[in-house]
Design an enzyme around this catalytic site. Structure first.
Site, PDB file in Angstrom:
ATOM      1  N   ASP A  13       0.770  -1.122   0.203  1.00 28.50           N
ATOM      2  CA  ASP A  13       0.164  -0.018  -0.669  1.00 28.50           C
ATOM      3  C   ASP A  13       1.269   1.047  -0.079  1.00 28.50           C
ATOM      4  OD1 ASP A  13      -2.224  -1.622   0.492  1.00 28.50           O
ATOM      5  OD2 ASP A  13      -1.778  -1.559   2.321  1.00 28.50           O
ATOM      6  N   GLU A  14       2.223   1.203  -0.303  1.00 30.12           N
ATOM      7  CA  GLU A  14       2.627   2.288  -0.348  1.00 30.12           C
ATOM      8  C   GLU A  14       2.861   3.116  -1.575  1.00 30.12           C
ATOM      9  OE1 GLU A  14       5.288  -1.227   0.521  1.00 30.12           O
ATOM     10  OE2 GLU A  14       3.942  -0.856  -0.657  1.00 30.12           O
ATOM     11  N   LYS A  16       2.809   1.485  -5.291  1.00 26.34           N
ATOM     12  CA  LYS A  16       3.846   0.898  -6.098  1.00 26.34           C
ATOM     13  C   LYS A  16       2.297   1.327  -7.803  1.00 26.34           C
ATOM     14  CE  LYS A  16       3.300  -2.954  -4.552  1.00 26.34           C
ATOM     15  NZ  LYS A  16       2.540  -2.220  -3.114  1.00 26.34           N
ATOM     16  N   GLY A  17       1.409   1.338  -8.295  1.00 24.04           N
ATOM     17  CA  GLY A  17       0.523   1.049  -8.940  1.00 24.04           C
ATOM     18  C   GLY A  17       0.571   2.307  -9.647  1.00 24.04           C
ATOM     19  N   GLY A  40      -4.102  -5.497  -4.720  1.00 22.14           N
ATOM     20  CA  GLY A  40      -4.915  -4.014  -5.177  1.00 22.14           C
ATOM     21  C   GLY A  40      -4.547  -2.610  -5.570  1.00 22.14           C
ATOM     22  N   HIS A  41      -3.954  -2.348  -7.215  1.00 22.13           N
ATOM     23  CA  HIS A  41      -3.214  -1.072  -7.438  1.00 22.13           C
ATOM     24  C   HIS A  41      -4.310  -0.022  -8.150  1.00 22.13           C
ATOM     25  CE1 HIS A  41       0.967  -3.053  -8.282  1.00 22.13           C
ATOM     26  NE2 HIS A  41       0.269  -3.730  -6.924  1.00 22.13           N
ATOM     27  N   THR A  42      -4.346   1.089  -6.529  1.00 24.18           N
ATOM     28  CA  THR A  42      -5.045   1.541  -7.325  1.00 24.18           C
ATOM     29  C   THR A  42      -4.571   2.509  -7.946  1.00 24.18           C
ATOM     30  OG1 THR A  42      -6.102   1.139  -4.665  1.00 24.18           O
ATOM     31  CG2 THR A  42      -6.693   3.293  -5.932  1.00 24.18           C
ATOM     32  N   GLN A 219       2.308  -6.331  -3.003  1.00 26.20           N
ATOM     33  CA  GLN A 219       2.526  -6.221  -0.955  1.00 26.20           C
ATOM     34  C   GLN A 219       3.784  -5.049  -1.810  1.00 26.20           C
ATOM     35  OE1 GLN A 219       1.516 -10.365  -2.395  1.00 26.20           O
ATOM     36  NE2 GLN A 219      -0.569  -9.669  -2.364  1.00 26.20           N
ATOM     37  N   THR A 234       2.635 -12.889   3.510  1.00 25.50           N
ATOM     38  CA  THR A 234       1.764 -13.268   2.541  1.00 25.50           C
ATOM     39  C   THR A 234       2.568 -14.800   1.823  1.00 25.50           C
ATOM     40  OG1 THR A 234       1.387 -12.935  -0.527  1.00 25.50           O
ATOM     41  CG2 THR A 234       3.276 -12.109   0.472  1.00 25.50           C
ATOM     42  N   THR A 294      -8.421  -4.045  -1.824  1.00 22.79           N
ATOM     43  CA  THR A 294      -8.892  -5.170  -2.244  1.00 22.79           C
ATOM     44  C   THR A 294     -10.118  -5.425  -0.824  1.00 22.79           C
ATOM     45  OG1 THR A 294      -7.133  -6.319  -2.776  1.00 22.79           O
ATOM     46  CG2 THR A 294      -8.912  -7.581  -2.302  1.00 22.79           C
ATOM     47  N   THR A 295      -9.907  -4.873   0.123  1.00 28.39           N
ATOM     48  CA  THR A 295     -10.633  -5.714   1.049  1.00 28.39           C
ATOM     49  C   THR A 295     -12.145  -4.578   1.776  1.00 28.39           C
ATOM     50  OG1 THR A 295      -9.867  -5.202   3.274  1.00 28.39           O
ATOM     51  CG2 THR A 295      -9.785  -7.324   1.832  1.00 28.39           C
ATOM     52  N   ARG A 297     -10.995  -2.333   4.077  1.00 27.04           N
ATOM     53  CA  ARG A 297     -10.469  -3.057   5.737  1.00 27.04           C
ATOM     54  C   ARG A 297      -9.804  -1.845   6.040  1.00 27.04           C
ATOM     55  NH1 ARG A 297      -7.272  -8.402   6.694  1.00 27.04           N
ATOM     56  NH2 ARG A 297      -6.564  -7.546   4.557  1.00 27.04           N
ATOM     57  N   ARG A 299      -6.595   0.625   7.120  1.00 26.54           N
ATOM     58  CA  ARG A 299      -5.347   0.139   7.311  1.00 26.54           C
ATOM     59  C   ARG A 299      -4.757   0.746   8.722  1.00 26.54           C
ATOM     60  NH1 ARG A 299      -4.529   2.209   1.344  1.00 26.54           N
ATOM     61  NH2 ARG A 299      -4.541   0.713   0.375  1.00 26.54           N
TER      62      ARG A 299
END
Length: 317
Positions: A13-14, A16-17, A40-42, A219, A234, A294-295, A297, A299
């Site tokens: 979640d840094e 990367k996408g 999940g890449h946003t 990840q 993971t 993705t979820t 949730r 962080r």
């Protein structure tokens, strides 16, 4: 021509996408080498928010050829849904710009059920990733190439029998029916067949031809199965080693890019030495919109941990 590697340096979640999408504009080949639909890449392109789960970040750039490498695991039905989503939004997506390795392992409905039950203790996404990688290591998994020979039905039957013995009686009713699972997986594999090929040779040919190649991880380094905060990790190698095993090609990387936040976040369970649970942590989560792509949730948030960041740099050069 330069080759690029983009990795998360923390717990994912840094961003990367965003970096991969920016670089993809200049790339000939963009390769995803590990992970599955748990990532999940946003991306936000022209004001439109897009979340990628299994497709590489270069999919929005028309000049790129995109690859899902052998180190990944794929959920057949979810990948079909993702491809159709982009086609419905007029994104060019065909076997001409997407190839999936014949060697990727397939996530089955049984894997998702098992993960939903066993993965809660470590905070997995419940997408069946861990059980799928576990069967890969156990040499009982289903590869994508199996889907076109008929051998997979026997494997699925045996897998179902083996995994059913692992769940409590209370979960038995929710166990997916064999006939239904076969029908759904068969339909998805027929759709995906034109996209399947030898990605190792595709990547190597591009490398030999001097084309620009970008490898992107999912990840983050601290979730690596070998070097992360085990067992809260993971199920694949999220570090530079995974880039080689997950493609089957040796590349000289001119650029090895570590993506990190000014603060730190983590989804799910596991150690977090600099975590902030009070007002400041809540503020970081709110301002940073720190909720799983993705979820959904929330962080966990905390100060930047330079000690752990140094470990990432040691691992990935």
């Amino acid at each position: 021509m330069p080759n690029f590697l983009v990795l998360g340096a923390q717990w994912g979640d840094e961003g990367k996408g965003k970096i991969a999408d920016f670089l993809a504009e200049k790339m000939d080949l963009v390769v995803r080498f590990q992970g599955g639909a748990n990532a999940g890449h946003t991306l936000v392109v022209d004001g439109v928010k897009t979340v990628l789960h299994q497709l590489p970040s270069g999919i929005l750039n028309s000049r790129c050829h995109n690859v899902i490498g052998n180190g990944c695991v794929i959920d057949l039905e979810k990948l079909v849904e993702e491809i159709e989503f982009f086609r419905n939004h007029k994104i060019r997506l065909s076997p001409k710009n997407l190839m999936v390795s014949e060697k990727v392992h397939v996530v089955t409905p049984i894997h998702r059920l098992i993960d939903g039950w066993t993965g809660k203790a470590i905070g997995t996404t419940g997408r069946g990733i861990g059980p799928c990688y576990a069967e890969k290591a156990n040499r009982t998994g289903i590869r994508l190439e199996d889907m076109f020979t008929g051998a997979w039905k026997k494997k699925l039957t045996e897998q179902r029998k083996f995994l059913r013995a692992r769940i409590p009686v209370s979960q038995a009713k929710s166990f997916p029916g064999l006939a239904k699972s076969i029908k759904e997986m068969e339909r998805a594999s027929v759709f995906l067949k034109p996209f399947v090929g030898n990605t190792q040779h595709l990547i190597y040919s591009a490398y030999q031809a001097g084309k620009k190649i970008l490898l992107e991880g999912a990840q983050g380094a601290l979730l690596d199965i070998d070097h992360g905060t085990y067992p809260f990790v993971t199920s694949s190698n999220t570090t530079i080693g995974g880039a080689y095993s997950g493609t089957g090609v040796f590349l000289d990387f001119d650029w090895r890019i570590a993506v990190a936040k000014a603060f730190q976040t983590r989804v799910g369970m596991g150690p977090f030495p600099t975590e902030l649970k009070g007002t400041i942590g809540n503020h970081l989560r709110s301002v940073g919109k720190e909720f799983g792509a993705t979820t959904g949730r929330p962080r966990r948030c905390g100060w930047l941990d330079l000690g752990l960041l140094r470990e990432s740099f040691i691992m990935n050069g």
